[in-house]
Design a protein around this motif. Structure first.
Motif, PDB file in Angstrom:
ATOM      1  N   ARG A 185       1.757   4.242  -6.029  1.00  0.00           N
ATOM      2  CA  ARG A 185       0.580   5.071  -5.752  1.00  0.00           C
ATOM      3  C   ARG A 185      -0.335   4.242  -4.860  1.00  0.00           C
ATOM      4  O   ARG A 185      -0.591   3.072  -5.150  1.00  0.00           O
ATOM      5  CB  ARG A 185      -0.151   5.437  -7.054  1.00  0.00           C
ATOM      6  N   PRO A 186      -0.823   4.827  -3.748  1.00  0.00           N
ATOM      7  CA  PRO A 186      -1.660   4.045  -2.843  1.00  0.00           C
ATOM      8  C   PRO A 186      -3.028   3.702  -3.454  1.00  0.00           C
ATOM      9  O   PRO A 186      -3.466   4.335  -4.411  1.00  0.00           O
ATOM     10  CB  PRO A 186      -1.828   4.968  -1.633  1.00  0.00           C
ATOM     11  N   LEU A 187      -3.679   2.699  -2.859  1.00  0.00           N
ATOM     12  CA  LEU A 187      -4.949   2.201  -3.393  1.00  0.00           C
ATOM     13  C   LEU A 187      -6.002   3.302  -3.524  1.00  0.00           C
ATOM     14  O   LEU A 187      -6.738   3.346  -4.515  1.00  0.00           O
ATOM     15  CB  LEU A 187      -5.467   1.061  -2.503  1.00  0.00           C
ATOM     16  N   GLN A 188      -6.040   4.199  -2.511  1.00  0.00           N
ATOM     17  CA  GLN A 188      -7.038   5.293  -2.586  1.00  0.00           C
ATOM     18  C   GLN A 188      -6.900   6.086  -3.877  1.00  0.00           C
ATOM     19  O   GLN A 188      -7.892   6.428  -4.522  1.00  0.00           O
ATOM     20  CB  GLN A 188      -6.790   6.290  -1.456  1.00  0.00           C
ATOM     21  N   GLU A 189      -5.631   6.389  -4.246  1.00  0.00           N
ATOM     22  CA  GLU A 189      -5.404   7.177  -5.469  1.00  0.00           C
ATOM     23  C   GLU A 189      -5.760   6.370  -6.710  1.00  0.00           C
ATOM     24  O   GLU A 189      -6.292   6.904  -7.681  1.00  0.00           O
ATOM     25  CB  GLU A 189      -3.943   7.648  -5.539  1.00  0.00           C
ATOM     26  N   LEU A 190      -5.470   5.059  -6.644  1.00  0.00           N
ATOM     27  CA  LEU A 190      -5.829   4.203  -7.778  1.00  0.00           C
ATOM     28  C   LEU A 190      -7.334   4.125  -7.939  1.00  0.00           C
ATOM     29  O   LEU A 190      -7.872   4.156  -9.044  1.00  0.00           O
ATOM     30  CB  LEU A 190      -5.288   2.794  -7.564  1.00  0.00           C
TER      31      LEU A 190
ATOM     32  N   TYR B 111       5.801  -6.051  -9.225  1.00  0.00           N
ATOM     33  CA  TYR B 111       6.730  -5.873  -8.086  1.00  0.00           C
ATOM     34  C   TYR B 111       6.024  -5.674  -6.751  1.00  0.00           C
ATOM     35  O   TYR B 111       6.659  -5.316  -5.764  1.00  0.00           O
ATOM     36  CB  TYR B 111       7.655  -4.672  -8.373  1.00  0.00           C
ATOM     37  N   ILE B 112       4.721  -5.903  -6.711  1.00  0.00           N
ATOM     38  CA  ILE B 112       3.957  -5.509  -5.518  1.00  0.00           C
ATOM     39  C   ILE B 112       4.379  -6.279  -4.263  1.00  0.00           C
ATOM     40  O   ILE B 112       4.283  -5.762  -3.149  1.00  0.00           O
ATOM     41  CB  ILE B 112       2.441  -5.642  -5.761  1.00  0.00           C
ATOM     42  N   ASP B 113       4.890  -7.496  -4.443  1.00  0.00           N
ATOM     43  CA  ASP B 113       5.266  -8.293  -3.264  1.00  0.00           C
ATOM     44  C   ASP B 113       6.418  -7.678  -2.488  1.00  0.00           C
ATOM     45  O   ASP B 113       6.715  -8.108  -1.380  1.00  0.00           O
ATOM     46  CB  ASP B 113       5.646  -9.713  -3.695  1.00  0.00           C
ATOM     47  N   PHE B 114       7.104  -6.705  -3.073  1.00  0.00           N
ATOM     48  CA  PHE B 114       8.229  -6.064  -2.391  1.00  0.00           C
ATOM     49  C   PHE B 114       7.837  -4.724  -1.771  1.00  0.00           C
ATOM     50  O   PHE B 114       8.679  -4.017  -1.223  1.00  0.00           O
ATOM     51  CB  PHE B 114       9.390  -5.863  -3.373  1.00  0.00           C
TER      52      PHE B 114
ATOM     53  N   ALA C 181      -0.814  -6.075   0.640  1.00  0.00           N
ATOM     54  CA  ALA C 181      -2.239  -6.381   0.775  1.00  0.00           C
ATOM     55  C   ALA C 181      -3.079  -5.107   0.791  1.00  0.00           C
ATOM     56  O   ALA C 181      -4.202  -5.079   0.285  1.00  0.00           O
ATOM     57  CB  ALA C 181      -2.474  -7.183   2.056  1.00  0.00           C
ATOM     58  N   GLY C 182      -2.498  -4.033   1.356  1.00  0.00           N
ATOM     59  CA  GLY C 182      -3.252  -2.785   1.467  1.00  0.00           C
ATOM     60  C   GLY C 182      -3.233  -1.955   0.193  1.00  0.00           C
ATOM     61  O   GLY C 182      -4.040  -1.040   0.037  1.00  0.00           O
TER      62      GLY C 182
END
Ligand SMILES: Cc1ncc(COP(=O)(O)O)c(C=O)c1O
Length: 343
Positions: A159-164, A182-185, A190-191
């Motif tokens: 889920r993109p940052l805006q939705e979070l 798992y965010i590094d994959f 960064a975004g």
């Protein structure tokens, strides 16, 4: 023995770890790094043995201060744990014991679920929508803690940052925990990271050294959160839960960005090949932003057993709350050849 465990513990379905195959290459069940730890880590761990007779630094101060600089937060906003799993248990003890309420996706990361049950908390599970968190429905649940696993395990969706951000603002839960194992994959770590929300104390973010840094056996993870949350968890933790070798390994991994980048490059390239391979074998896959791929497999147990006989282990979806699927970790090049032959 006459002692009886607390009655609510009867309900707990124990965690079932992934099986290892006969070879490292064939082991695709636990989302471990196929490239191992960096050489610098191996040296640091060997050096750390000289301090084996000392208790470790209780708060991993050196590691904590480097992480604080890396993420541009105060060191008092970070707690290092024996894997992020320990931190999840601490969150459960602090905020979910004796009838606290957690909301998470269905399927959940198993440890979010088990830790809530262990402390006598209540769990509301909200089914995924199109294989990703249904944040709008989760936001309406009035809980003490909301768990968002981003990218999700086992679906691999994000889920993109805006939705979070919208979720953090609108959620009726008191504490939003975003697990970024798992965010590094992901395409744009960064975004999409929720760390800016954690820096402001609006969310808590979990990170681990088990995945991109290849330190699953060392057990190091950390939580970035409001300093008041960290202070609470510090009070209830076991003081020496993160060993000296683990702290040394994590520091060395952090200081070797070349290895981290190599693992990311390998994973993204081989994830695309793994996806293609599974599709060519007739399986529909969920596009993944993690170091594994989820395949729809109506023949789940037959497929798992067939691969096992040929030296490849994958994770049956049933063990992860998603029957009719298998989860395949991104392997080494040799592992991909093994899987191709086995399929
Ligand atoms: C979503 C998620 N969070 C946390 C973890 C555990 O990480 P650690 O090894 O740091 O306990 C895992 C491990 O597979 C995971 O899938």
């Amino acid at each position: 023995m006459t002692v009886a465990a607390r009655p609510w513990l009867d309900q707990i379905e124990p965690y079932r770890p992934g099986r290892h195959a006969a070879t490292l290459e064939g082991s695709m069940a636990s989302n471990e790094s196929p490239l191992g730890a960096s050489g610098a880590v191996l040296e640091a761990v060997a050096r750390s043995a000289r301090s084996a007779h000392h208790y470790p630094d209780p708060l991993a101060d050196e590691l904590r201060s480097e992480l604080a600089v890396l993420h541009d937060v105060d060191a008092d906003q970070i707690l290092v744990g024996n894997g992020s799993d320990e931190l999840i248990y601490l969150l459960a003890l602090a905020y979910l014991a004796h009838g606290g309420h957690a909301v998470c996706a269905d399927p959940a990361y198993r440890i979010d679920e088990i830790s809530t049950q262990v402390v006598g908390g209540r769990l509301t599970k909200v089914p995924l929508k199109d294989w990703a968190h249904d944040l709008a429905t989760m936001a309406r649940v009035d809980a003490d803690v909301a768990y968002v696993v981003n990218p999700h395990n086992p679906a691999g969706t994000v889920r993109p940052l805006q939705e979070l951000e919208r979720f953090v603002t609108e959620s009726r839960s008191r504490l939003v925990v975003v697990d970024e194992a798992y965010i590094d994959f992901a395409d744009d770590p960064a975004g999409m990271t929720a760390l800016p929300l954690a820096a402001e104390g609006r969310a808590a973010v979990l990170r681990t050294f088990s995945k991109i840094h290849g330190l699953a056996g060392m057990r190091v993870g950390y939580l970035v959160a409001d300093a008041a949350v960290i202070a609470t968890l510090r009070k209830i933790r076991a003081p020496f839960s993160v060993g000296t070798a683990a702290q040394a390994a994590a520091l060395a991994a952090l200081r070797d960005p070349g290895h981290t980048q190599a693992v990311r490059n390998h994973t993204l390239r081989h994830r695309a090949e793994l996806t293609r391979l599974l599709q060519e074998a007739g399986y529909a896959i969920v596009p993944s932003q993690a170091n594994f791929v989820l395949a729809e497999a109506p023949d789940e147990s037959e497929l798992v057993e067939r691969l096992w006989r040929q030296g490849v282990t994958v994770r049956p979806g049933t063990a992860l709350g998603m029957p009719g699927t298998v989860r395949v970790s991104v392997p080494s090049s040799a592992g991909l050849d093994l899987l191709r032959a086995a399929l």
